[in-house]
Design a protein around this motif. Sequence first.
Motif: not given
Length: 274
Positions: A55-81
């Motif tokens: 989920p976006a929360e895990v990717v956000h934690a692992v990537f570490y340096n994105f601002a809040d909400g930036e990951v969630a604009r793409h994950i999990p949407w991309v997994w529908g494509k």
Amino acid sequence: MSHPQAKTHRMSEFTESIGTVTFSGIPNEGFLALGMRNYWDGYFAGRAAPLGLAPAEVVHAVFYNFADGEVARHIPWVWGKTTPEEAIAVRERGSAAALRQMIGDLADSSGLARAADLATRAAVSAPIEGRALYAGLRALAVPEEPVARLWHAATLLREHRGDGHNIALAAHGIGGTEAHVLCALAHGMRPEEFGRIHHLPKPQLAAVIDGLRDRGLVNAAGGFTDTGRATRERIETLTDELAAPAYDVLSVAELDELIAGLEPICAAVDAAGD
């Protein structure tokens, strides 16, 4: 075997050059062909794919340096494509093609094949503990084709160092967006001009800078204090130290050979990027 920090840091510069071809035009075109809406969809799909359907929360934690909400604009949407497996394949194929285009005749040289072999030995020998993204990449098959293998090895080493950098940042109490502010200052730039954070709303970025100022890391003019500069230097030194064990598997002569072999390859990559 322990190697001098200067050599392992030089390797980090090489793996950055080769690993970041992933974020160039050819791989991006491959992701757009899957139905991605923009560059960042492809970025998150490709880079997060080794984590599976996290989920976006895990990717956000692992990537570490994105601002809040930036990951969630793409994950999990991309997994529908696409799927993580397809994203991994598209990323590898596009990155190898981009690297081959950048380095020309070097792609088919014996020197590249040897560098790929040495880099892969280091890349699959590093400690996994605390390195979530590196561990995900380690679970993938190593490509047989030399150019793809070199890119894969550089990506493993780059993300291993990146995971260690996050550890160093966390140990010093520096958040992801704060890290970008300190990086901007280290490069002599105003944070408002720095590529990874210039898009943030002004009040949000100002709050980050104010927090660093309150902690004595940034001065009233918006530059480094002595404490801030020393803190960043400690983080960078610790990052190098945490990355160094990846190269313990190589002898002094082998690491020197790897560095010499990567010099012309990375010079060609950097020239193509310019």
